[in-house]
Write a protein that holds these residues in place. Structure first.
Motif, short mmCIF file in Angstrom:
data_model
loop_
_atom_site.label_atom_id
_atom_site.label_comp_id
_atom_site.label_asym_id
_atom_site.label_seq_id
_atom_site.Cartn_x
_atom_site.Cartn_y
_atom_site.Cartn_z
N ASN A 13 -6.79 7.37 1.64
CA ASN A 13 -5.54 6.61 1.67
C ASN A 13 -4.85 6.69 3.03
N ILE A 49 -4.00 3.79 4.81
CA ILE A 49 -3.62 2.41 5.12
C ILE A 49 -2.34 2.38 5.97
N TRP A 86 0.76 2.42 4.61
CA TRP A 86 1.93 1.82 3.93
C TRP A 86 3.13 2.73 4.17
N PHE A 92 -6.82 -1.04 7.50
CA PHE A 92 -7.70 -1.16 6.32
C PHE A 92 -9.15 -0.86 6.70
N GLU A 113 -12.91 -1.43 -2.45
CA GLU A 113 -11.61 -0.77 -2.33
C GLU A 113 -10.53 -1.76 -1.91
N VAL A 153 -7.11 -2.86 -3.79
CA VAL A 153 -5.78 -2.75 -3.14
C VAL A 153 -5.02 -4.06 -3.25
N LYS A 186 -5.43 -0.96 -7.85
CA LYS A 186 -5.16 0.39 -7.34
C LYS A 186 -3.86 0.31 -6.54
N PRO A 200 -0.56 1.84 -4.43
CA PRO A 200 -0.24 2.99 -3.59
C PRO A 200 0.66 3.96 -4.36
#
Ligand code: AMP
Ligand code: MG
Length: 484
Positions: free
Chosen positions: A3, A5, A7, A49, A56, A60, A65, A67
């Motif tokens: 994880n 990414i 965010w 990404f 995956e 997302v 899935k 966050p």
């Protein structure tokens, strides 16, 4: 899943009173497969990404899935649709969070087509692939044209069918916006007749979009003023490039001044002020030439919502709001004239400019010539030959234009530069958009990626094969359908 990414969610809208939103998660989808990921937008958002594989990424961008720390919601709003007031809300969209970039810019990340919510009414909460791909192309094209707009980060096929007139592949679009607060959001809260809630919304909007109004004496009046300016700038930009939104309901007008909700929109080819593409716009309410009129109408609905916050004395409040709304025409005309001067490479202002501009438009209408290409012709761009440009009236008009240009008090270089920055060489031509969508629906993304690449730099000369610069079929025959 790794994880990383990046965010950086902060869910300020989630923290607003309950009536503003429903807490809800996207409904999981069966068999998602990523079709598009906007890498340059991801980079702009400081998102990474690169460590995710296809499956995956698909998880997302459907919400299969989510966050961690994701407080997803559907927003409540109302709206005048074709003039009729209705309670609406995100019936097929979920806001998964507000992402803050390293440069401290905040963006809503929304899944469109993510399943039923409390606001779905009779809808299925889903979206079909074609309209989501269409929104992707046109919103990215608007960004290339340097017109404020929501953006498109990804499209994923859900692996489920949606039933419209026929059965179609379902999809989810990840939409990125400064916010999704609309005129209709104010209408929803105003309709509840709770002044404290309205005040919460006003303060929220000022805090988020117009922080320099924080210390204003009359925040509601100042907000009305600034939204009016923003919307005039926006519609002038639309008029500049021949964009027709198609469904300018008050729920599709963003308080931030971005173009939002790409449904039956399209670009005008042949110049005709009455051009309408949308199959449901029978009366031409949202025709090209009506867009400024409707912008004012929508702003008047916005002003009505603000009345309780403008002044305790309702008559006075209405009077103040009306004065602002009535300033629309003058301000619009001034900005529109300047925009047209820019298109013609004119500096300064001359009294006769308006006639020069209107005479060109009248000639274009009369001769049924292409709007975009006429300005390309004036910039000596190589475009498809059109005998109309040898017309005597046009040649006479050009003489008047050249006379006027000689009063520019500037250089030819600067005037050419002004034209080049305001006249796109490429717009999303309807036949090309359709071609790209048809191929994409058959899993061939080549034409789609080609058109995206061209429209990234619409003001630049580009060597391209294929008919990217000409109108194809008659606009009269081209019909668009609502993006449901
Ligand atoms: P739009 O035409 O996309 O601006 O949508 C107008 C309203 O209809 C909004 O409240 C949408 O959330 C809702 N809506 C559109 N399509 C659907 C759908 N398939 N399911 C549920 N609600 C929808
Ligand atoms: Mg809408």
């Amino acid at each position: 899943m790794k994880n990383n990414i990046n965010w950086n969610f902060d869910n300020t809208y989630f923290k607003l009173p309950e009536s503003f939103r429903e807490i809800i998660k996207p409904v999981k989808v069966k068999n998602p497969s990523l079709i598009l990921l906007n890498k340059s937008l991801a980079k702009y958002l400081d998102l990474d990404f690169s460590n995710l594989n296809q499956s995956e990424l698909s998880a997302v961008f459907t919400g299969n899935k989510l966050p961690k720390d994701c407080n997803s919601i559907a927003q409540a709003y109302a709206g005048h649709q074709f003039g009729h007031f209705t309670m609406l809300g995100d019936g097929r969209a979920v806001l998964i969070g507000e992402h803050t970039t390293k440069s401290n810019k905040k963006y809503d990340i929304q899944f469109k087509g993510s399943g039923k919510t409390a606001f779905s009414r009779n809808g299925d909460g889903r979206a079909a692939l074609g309209p989501m791909l269409r929104e992707y192309i046109i919103s990215e094209a608007m960004n290339g044209l340097k017109i404020p707009t929501t953006r498109s980060l990804a499209v994923v096929k859900t692996g489920e069918e949606v039933i419209r007139e026929t059965s179609l592949p379902g999809a989810i679009l990840t939409r990125v916006a400064s916010s999704h607060i609309r005129v209709g959001t104010f209408q929803y809260i105003a309709a509840r007749k709770k002044k404290d809630e309205l005040k919460v919304l006003l303060d929220y909007v000022i805090n988020r979009h117009y922080p320099n109004l924080k210390n204003s004496q009359n925040k509601a009046i100042e907000l009305l003023n600034i939204v009016l300016e923003k919307q005039i700038d926006l519609v002038v930009d639309w008029m500049r490039v021949g964009f027709i939104h198609g469904v300018m309901n008050t729920d599709n007008m963003s308080i931030s001044g971005e173009t939002i909700d790409y449904g039956p929109c399209a670009f005008m080819d042949i110049y005709d002020p009455k051009t309408v593409f949308s199959s449901i716009d029978q009366t031409g309410r949202y025709a090209y030439c009506n867009q400024p009129v409707i912008t004012k109408w929508n702003l008047a609905r916005f002003a009505e919502c603000l009345v309780p916050l403008i002044n305790k004395d309702q008559d006075k409040a209405v009077q103040f709001a009306t004065e602002i709304i009535n300033s629309f025409e003058k301000k619009y005309e001034k900005k529109w004239l300047n925009m047209m001067r820019n298109k013609l490479g004119l500096f300064g202002t001359e009294e006769k400019d308006k006639f020069l501009i209107l005479d060109l438009l009248t000639w274009m209408h009369h001769k049924k010539v292409d709007y975009t290409n006429t300005f390309c012709h004036l910039m000596n761009e190589k475009i498809k030959e059109d005998k109309n440009y040898e017309d005597k009236d046009f040649i006479n008009w050009k003489k008047r234009w050249e006379d006027r240009s000689s009063k520019n008090n500037s250089t030819l270089k600067k005037s050419t530069e002004l034209m080049r920055n305001n006249n796109p060489l490429f717009i999303p031509r309807n036949h090309k958009v359709e071609e790209a969508l048809e191929a994409a629906e058959q899993n061939d993304l080549k034409p789609f990626n080609k058109i995206l690449e061209i429209l990234e730099k619409p003001y630049n000369e580009q060597e391209v094969n294929g008919d990217y610069q000409s109108p194809s079929m008659s606009d009269k025959e081209y019909k668009t359908f609502c993006g449901t």
